[in-house]
Design a protein around this motif. Sequence first.
Motif, PDB file in Angstrom:
ATOM      1  N   LEU A 194      16.463  34.727  13.728  1.00 25.98           N
ATOM      2  CA  LEU A 194      15.656  33.540  13.439  1.00 25.98           C
ATOM      3  C   LEU A 194      14.385  33.853  12.663  1.00 25.98           C
ATOM      4  CD1 LEU A 194      16.126  31.696  16.835  1.00 25.98           C
ATOM      5  CD2 LEU A 194      17.106  31.052  14.622  1.00 25.98           C
ATOM      6  N   THR A 195      13.936  35.101  12.714  1.00 27.63           N
ATOM      7  CA  THR A 195      12.753  35.488  11.948  1.00 27.63           C
ATOM      8  C   THR A 195      13.119  36.125  10.612  1.00 27.63           C
ATOM      9  OG1 THR A 195      12.648  37.620  13.106  1.00 27.63           O
ATOM     10  CG2 THR A 195      11.326  35.799  14.001  1.00 27.63           C
ATOM     11  N   GLY A 196      14.409  36.206  10.324  1.00 32.02           N
ATOM     12  CA  GLY A 196      14.836  36.795   9.058  1.00 32.02           C
ATOM     13  C   GLY A 196      14.755  38.310   9.029  1.00 32.02           C
ATOM     14  N   SER A 197      14.660  38.936  10.198  1.00 34.27           N
ATOM     15  CA  SER A 197      14.522  40.396  10.265  1.00 34.27           C
ATOM     16  C   SER A 197      15.884  41.070  10.392  1.00 34.27           C
ATOM     17  CB  SER A 197      13.625  40.777  11.451  1.00 34.27           C
ATOM     18  OG  SER A 197      12.371  40.168  11.352  1.00 34.27           O
ATOM     19  N   VAL A 198      16.802  40.701   9.524  1.00 34.02           N
ATOM     20  CA  VAL A 198      18.125  41.315   9.508  1.00 34.02           C
ATOM     21  C   VAL A 198      18.401  41.839   8.105  1.00 34.02           C
ATOM     22  CG1 VAL A 198      19.076  39.927  11.379  1.00 34.02           C
ATOM     23  CG2 VAL A 198      19.197  39.069   9.034  1.00 34.02           C
ATOM     24  N   SER A 199      19.200  42.874   8.038  1.00 34.34           N
ATOM     25  CA  SER A 199      19.520  43.495   6.751  1.00 34.34           C
ATOM     26  C   SER A 199      21.018  43.451   6.517  1.00 34.34           C
ATOM     27  CB  SER A 199      19.042  44.953   6.726  1.00 34.34           C
ATOM     28  OG  SER A 199      17.647  45.025   6.939  1.00 34.34           O
ATOM     29  N   ALA A 200      21.397  43.309   5.262  1.00 35.29           N
ATOM     30  CA  ALA A 200      22.810  43.303   4.892  1.00 35.29           C
ATOM     31  C   ALA A 200      23.325  44.734   4.796  1.00 35.29           C
ATOM     32  CB  ALA A 200      23.005  42.585   3.566  1.00 35.29           C
ATOM     33  N   ARG A 201      24.568  44.934   5.211  1.00 36.55           N
ATOM     34  CA  ARG A 201      25.214  46.241   5.052  1.00 36.55           C
ATOM     35  C   ARG A 201      25.804  46.387   3.667  1.00 36.55           C
ATOM     36  NH1 ARG A 201      29.588  46.252   9.695  1.00 36.55           N
ATOM     37  NH2 ARG A 201      30.136  44.410   8.456  1.00 36.55           N
ATOM     38  N   ARG A 202      26.107  45.257   3.025  1.00 38.08           N
ATOM     39  CA  ARG A 202      26.728  45.269   1.706  1.00 38.08           C
ATOM     40  C   ARG A 202      25.749  44.759   0.659  1.00 38.08           C
ATOM     41  NH1 ARG A 202      31.699  41.457   2.627  1.00 38.08           N
ATOM     42  NH2 ARG A 202      30.176  40.464   4.017  1.00 38.08           N
TER      43      ARG A 202
END
Length: 215
Positions: free
Chosen positions: A16-24
């Motif tokens: 929800l805070t946008g603190s995720v990263s893409a693996r691709r």
Amino acid sequence: MLDRVLAEADRAVRVLTGSVSARRPNPAGRVAPGSAAGEDGEAPLSEAERRHAAGLMRVNHVGEICAQALYRGQALVCEKPATRRLFLDAAAEETDHLAWLDERLRELRSRPSFLNPFWYAGAFGLGVLAGRVGDAWNLGFMAETERQVERHLDGHLGSLPANDTRSRAIVEQMSVDERQHRVTAEQYGGVSLPAPARAAMRCGSRVMTSTAYYI
């Protein structure tokens, strides 16, 4: 179970805070940047086209918020390790989509939906309920979700401005991934949901998409 619940709470905060990263890599990387402003070889978007593209990508972002929450809720209560792994793998790909859409929304000078916490909580609860009814229905729910998402993404490809090739590249890759999720769920034994359940899902989707376009 307590550890898993706490891990899910942490995951929700990061999503929800946008603190995720893409693996691709972002599929939009195949297209020169600047589609919101029109530099670097891509035709410029008008202000109306920019707002429309941003609204559609915000809707897609909410869809990925819901998919992430739904699959993690299903995985939390799923008893079979192989089925749980299937849901977690699908959720990981939805994380890629979230990161790509976050980036595209920033490029379009826009933002995610203000209602994302509400969508996440609702979808997670629905996933927990679906996960309690057994693998065949659990996987059937996943398959029907992805079937409806496929139609939704196809509609967006027809509605996005023709010159917004960066958004199109993201939506096209999302469509490929969602189709594979559906096929995998069916191959693992997902059954077709009753017509009233499918209709209720379509109704809920219409409420979500019409709201997220603006808010």
